[in-house]
Design an enzyme around this catalytic site. Structure first.
Site, PDB file in Angstrom:
ATOM      1  N   HIS A  37       0.864  -1.192   0.000  1.00  0.00           N
ATOM      2  CA  HIS A  37       0.000   0.000   0.000  1.00  0.00           C
ATOM      3  C   HIS A  37       0.892   1.231   0.000  1.00  0.00           C
ATOM      4  CE1 HIS A  37       1.042  -0.505   4.242  1.00  0.00           C
ATOM      5  NE2 HIS A  37       0.949   0.814   4.302  1.00  0.00           N
ATOM      6  N   HIS A 120       5.690   6.240  -1.150  1.00  0.00           N
ATOM      7  CA  HIS A 120       6.451   5.023  -1.441  1.00  0.00           C
ATOM      8  C   HIS A 120       5.633   3.801  -1.053  1.00  0.00           C
ATOM      9  CE1 HIS A 120       7.133   5.604   2.873  1.00  0.00           C
ATOM     10  NE2 HIS A 120       7.341   4.293   2.914  1.00  0.00           N
TER      11      HIS A 120
END
Length: 198
Positions: A37, A120
């Protein structure tokens, strides 16, 4: 008490591309593919009534859907690397969504996140991995990129206190504009990804 955070889910095709980066680094504990995620805002351990306030405020977010491309790999912790991540090509729409969630957090009196938002996807947690090994790993995979994918919703996720995070559970989801409800529910949720990967 669950730890809460808002996030973008990683669809199946992009998750499969990310999974090809696994391996080749000693001391790395690789994140399960279904747990990939992109965190927008970490809230931490939140009391039930505050969680309700967060959900109520996020109900009013009105943002467009957008395209995202994961690109490049890097590590956090220069002299003592502690995690490997995949980066994101800059997206004004994603940054605007994250900034709105940050403003909501401030309005609700939540402590500000001391870390600057660095979009990220965490791929691995590192333990006693030499910086030289990390440098070799990164240089061999520097040209990594996924095919662009459409972000149709953002979610509120929870995680129980565990080593390295996960499993993550989607508690609430909000569609972004330009995506109908059926398409939003089809977008790869963490549970869909876990069914596909097993």
């Amino acid at each position: 008490m669950p730890r809460l955070f808002t996030a973008l889910e990683i669809p199946r095709d992009a998750a499969l591309s990310l999974s090809l980066l696994r391996g080749g680094l000693s001391g790395a504990r690789w994140i399960d593919v279904e747990n990939y995620h992109l965190t927008l805002r970490f809230f931490g351990d939140i009391e039930g009534h505050v969680a309700d306030e967060i959900v109520e405020a996020l109900d009013r977010v009105d943002r467009p859907s957008f395209q995202l491309t994961l690109s490049g790999v890097g590590a956090f912790g220069q002299k003592k690397p502690h995690s490997i991540w995949a980066g994101v090509i800059p997206s004004p729409e994603m940054n605007a969504l994250q900034a709105e969630i940050e403003r909501i957090s401030k309005r609700l009196g939540l402590p500000s996140d001391p870390r600057k938002f660095t979009p990220h996807v965490t791929l691995a947690r590192l333990r006693n991995t030499s910086p030289l090994d990390v440098a070799h790993y990164l240089s061999a995979r520097g040209n990594f990129a996924t095919v662009p994918f459409r972000v149709g919703r953002f979610v509120l996720m929870s995680s129980r206190d565990s080593v390295g995070g996960g499993p993550y559970i989607v508690e609430e989801a909000w569609p972004l504009n330009g995506v109908d409800a059926r398409a939003a529910s089809r977008s790869a949720s963490a549970s869909e990804a876990s069914r596909i990967m097993r």
